[in-house]
Design an enzyme around this catalytic site. Structure first.
Site, mmCIF file in Angstrom:
data_model
loop_
_atom_site.group_PDB
_atom_site.id
_atom_site.type_symbol
_atom_site.label_atom_id
_atom_site.label_comp_id
_atom_site.label_asym_id
_atom_site.label_seq_id
_atom_site.Cartn_x
_atom_site.Cartn_y
_atom_site.Cartn_z
ATOM 1 N N GLN A 168 72.026 9.136 -78.686
ATOM 2 C CA GLN A 168 71.880 7.680 -78.770
ATOM 3 C C GLN A 168 72.897 7.041 -79.717
ATOM 4 O O GLN A 168 72.957 5.824 -79.820
ATOM 5 C CB GLN A 168 70.459 7.326 -79.228
ATOM 6 C CG GLN A 168 69.379 7.638 -78.206
ATOM 7 C CD GLN A 168 69.522 6.844 -76.916
ATOM 8 O OE1 GLN A 168 70.208 5.822 -76.872
ATOM 9 N NE2 GLN A 168 68.890 7.328 -75.855
ATOM 10 N N HIS A 210 76.614 9.416 -70.113
ATOM 11 C CA HIS A 210 76.087 8.208 -69.468
ATOM 12 C C HIS A 210 75.418 7.247 -70.444
ATOM 13 O O HIS A 210 75.014 6.154 -70.048
ATOM 14 C CB HIS A 210 75.136 8.582 -68.316
ATOM 15 C CG HIS A 210 73.800 9.095 -68.742
ATOM 16 N ND1 HIS A 210 72.663 8.331 -68.646
ATOM 17 C CD2 HIS A 210 73.428 10.276 -69.261
ATOM 18 C CE1 HIS A 210 71.642 9.031 -69.081
ATOM 19 N NE2 HIS A 210 72.071 10.209 -69.459
ATOM 20 N N THR A 238 83.390 25.992 -63.556
ATOM 21 C CA THR A 238 84.535 25.114 -63.325
ATOM 22 C C THR A 238 84.264 23.728 -63.892
ATOM 23 O O THR A 238 83.176 23.183 -63.722
ATOM 24 C CB THR A 238 84.825 25.025 -61.811
ATOM 25 O OG1 THR A 238 85.091 26.352 -61.346
ATOM 26 C CG2 THR A 238 86.014 24.127 -61.526
ATOM 27 N N CYS A 242 51.030 4.328 -68.846
ATOM 28 C CA CYS A 242 51.134 4.096 -67.410
ATOM 29 C C CYS A 242 52.573 4.162 -66.919
ATOM 30 O O CYS A 242 52.832 4.379 -65.757
ATOM 31 C CB CYS A 242 50.552 2.747 -67.053
ATOM 32 S SG CYS A 242 48.786 2.724 -67.254
#
Lengths: 408, 297
Positions: free
Chosen positions: A186, A208, A244, A331
């Site tokens: 982060q 990313h 690779t 949730c």
């Protein structure tokens, strides 16, 4: 994807701790390596050799981001691979030591590895955090011994953005001769790094999270560290990571690192934008609070708990306006427990389930932040009107909490 | 991201019947509510019912929900489903009915529909003066200590929804979704329910054969008691246990079958009457047409 997002409405992406937009300059840098320059960097012919040269340049840029030497950089496939590799390497470096220290708020790719290692005979200490998400160095000092092989902590927490005092931790770790690994996924591109003056032995980053594509990351390995590879095979990455090379990914990460190094000078702008969002929400919405340390925090992250309502319902409401954020609510996760990070901070259930994380990037702008400030009060008000819980009926709240606790 | 149906999203963005029902003290009308869940669990529902006393019918219904998208949609769906129903009809609404009304729910969200069904039951029982706590089936052995789920409750959800894996149970009532240590216990419960279910047809067939083979031979008192006991144990008790109640054979005096009803059913006069009738017709059919049932305390 659901059709509840109107196609004509722009996406307001404030979930950059989850993943980031690939910078267009990164895409451009990568494209030739997906088409024309497909050679294998290990090949003897110059067609492959030119690709090897590009990989070397990318390595230089990534090394510069770390404040390290190019030979200390190992390219990986992601942050999870970096963390797994680092933990195994540290244990292999000192096989006689059987103790690991980490924290309760790590990413699952560290926590779950530690849990598995416990089954394999290692002892693991999970350091606690206080209600601001900060660790206590006294607890570390009490836990560490000559049997400690590895101390692995994050640099900054993905959910709250709270920054740990890495060099102070490292000072203690070095006294006991243990390996110090830091998950900086982060942090890369959000705080300046300088491995030359650091106590860190191993450090993980992921592409990313800093506007490079998914599927590429890097592990810093301090010169002289007795590194044993995780992936065994060919001689790629000086025998430290076989397989690779993901050339387009590596080129992308190199370009992203180069840009991030430059952008580090402008982080004040991101922090001001974050503060505008945070202050605006706190001022316009009653019964909410910031989760995490007020100042020792990443410049792009704010985690806010909205009492009496549930995070997933907030996210779906934001989604209607094309606003992307995330939540630590049960949730959302699909497990039934709310965020382990917020739980470790000892936050009450009223806050836990209604926590929303907004994480900005250099592509975030004032218009976007103001749009959130415009719609959020209405969203919270609507859901609170629906909720049986509110400050007036604290009795039921109390009663129901006790009912649950008595089951335990 | 969860794969919600359009209906779920519609009822979340535009919920029907949201808020409390005001009690205007109208003559012949009662306003009650039932609650389930807690803020610790992450979802809670307070279901309000307006009941016409004379006809035992639900005139109006509304909800207050703390929870996710599907919890809110399930609550709203429930209020639409129950309007106009008699209380007995409403009690027949299952979590499946709620899920179907919504065009389905993601598996991991089925517990939202279970919550609706439980709140409805809680509201009706409250109106009828049945002690909800006693019915909550929490009397049984606690299986999942993280979410406070008892064996009876797990049995019930397994039976009603034909669940076959522990993961499904977690999706429906959360049990096993915390620390996960009770997952093996849940698997054992599922296995037991399945074994009972498989054994049932064989047993019934055997009984029918027995009865058919000896059409005219009257049962001896011992045989009669034995057969009544068997029907109660094998056919009646499993159903009652799933609901948190129980029945015990107290005495048989000629055609009089004396039983004691316990648990949720025991404390409620109206449900006792219904239950007595149900047990009686079952015994008439299986044992002797002349039998009649009396409940004793």
């Amino acid at each position: 994807m659901q059709n509840s997002i109107r196609r004509d409405q722009p996406v307001i992406y404030l979930d950059n701790n989850a993943t980031t937009k690939v910078d267009l300059a990164v895409v451009e840098a990568m494209l030739p390596f997906l088409s024309d320059y497909y050679g294998n960097p290990s090949s003897m012919h110059s067609f492959g050799g030119q690709v090897g040269k590009a990989v070397k340049e990318a390595r230089d840029h990534v090394a510069a981001l770390f404040g390290a030497e190019a030979s200390e950089i190992v390219f990986t496939s992601c942050g999870t691979e970096g963390n797994n590799t680092a933990i195994r390497a540290a244990l292999a470096a000192q096989p006689d030591r059987r103790h690991i220290i980490t924290t309760q708020v790590e990413h699952p790719c560290v926590l779950n590895v530690c849990k598995q290692l416990e089954k394999q005979g290692y002892t693991v200490t999970y350091l606690s955090v206080d209600h601001q998400g900060m660790i206590d160095l006294m607890e570390l000092e009490a836990a560490i011994t000559g049997n400690t092989a590895l101390v692995t902590t994050m640099y900054a927490n993905n959910e709250t953005g709270v920054i740990f005092p890495i060099e102070e931790i490292g000072g203690i770790v070095k006294e006991y001769g243990a390996t110090f690994h830091v998950d900086a996924v982060q942090v890369a591109g959000k705080l300046p790094l300088n491995m030359k003056t650091s106590t860190v032995d191993l450090m993980t980053i992921s592409g990313h999270k800093l506007h490079a594509p998914k599927g590429v990351g890097a592990l810093y390995v301090r010169k002289g560290f007795r590194f044993r590879p995780f992936m065994i095979g060919g001689h790629q990455e000086r025998g430290r990571r076989a397989g690779t090379e993901n050339v387009p990914g590596i080129i992308g990460l190199g370009k992203a690192a180069e840009i991030a190094n430059f952008e580090l000078n402008y982080l004040g702008r991101e922090a001001r934008l974050r503060d505008r969002l945070e202050q605006g929400l706190l001022n316009s919405i009653p019964d909410c609070q910031v989760n995490g340390h007020p100042t020792k925090r990443l410049p792009n992250t704010t985690n806010i708990g909205f009492k009496y309502i549930e995070g997933e319902a907030i996210l779906l409401s934001l989604n209607q306006y094309g606003i992307c954020a995330s939540s630590g609510s049960a949730c959302t996760s699909g497990s039934l427990d709310p965020s382990h990070v917020l739980q470790a901070m000892g936050l009450p259930y009223t806050i836990l389930h209604g926590s929303i994380r907004f994480s900005l990037s250099r592509f975030s702008n004032e218009t976007e932040v103001d749009r959130v400030l415009e719609v959020m009060p209405g969203i919270v008000e609507r859901l609170r009107a629906m909720s049986p819980f509110n400050s007036d009926e604290a009795d039921w709240l109390q009663g129901r909490q006790e009912a649950i606790l008595s089951h335990h | 991201m969860w794969d919600y149906t359009e209906k779920v999203l519609d009822l979340f963005y535009n919920p029907k019947n949201q808020g409390a029902l005001p009690d205007n003290n109208e003559a012949g009308v009662a306003v009650v509510y039932g609650e389930v869940g807690s803020i610790a669990c992450g979802d809670a529902l307070r279901l309000h019912l307006k009941i016409e006393v004379e006809s035992d019918r639900i005139l109006d219904s509304s909800f207050q929900t703390f929870g996710c998208t599907s919890a809110i949609a399930s609550s709203s769906a429930l209020t639409e489903l129950v309007k106009g129903l008699s209380l007995d009809e409403a009690l027949k609404i299952s979590n499946q009915d709620i899920a179907e009304y919504l065009g389905g729910l993601p598996e991991a969200k089925m517990h939202c529909s279970v919550m609706g069904q439980e709140a409805l039951e809680a509201a009706i029982f409250k109106y009828r003066g049945i002690e909800v706590e006693a019915h909550e089936d929490d009397e049984g052995t606690l299986v999942c200590s993280c979410f406070g789920i008892s064996e009876n409750r797990i049995r019930r959800v397994v039976i009603e929804n034909n669940l076959t894996t522990a993961e499904e149970v977690t999706n429906y009532v959360k049990a096993g979704g915390g620390c996960g240590t009770c997952l093996t216990n849940i698997e054992d419960i599922i296995e037991a329910v399945q074994a009972e279910r498989e054994a049932m047809p064989a047993k019934l067939a055997a009984e029918i054969t027995t009865v058919q083979e000896q059409p005219n031979r009257p049962l001896t008192t011992v045989q009669k008691i034995e057969l009544i006991q068997r029907v109660l144990t094998e056919e009646v008790r499993p159903v009652l246990l799933a609901d948190g109640g129980d029945v015990e054979l107290y005495d048989v005096d000629g055609d009089r079958v004396l039983v004691t009803l316990t648990g949720a059913c025991g404390s409620c006069p109206s449900s006792t009457a219904t239950l007595k009738g149900a047990i009686e017709s079952r015994l008439k059919e299986r044992v002797l047409p002349s039998l009649f049932v009396e409940a004793v305390n």
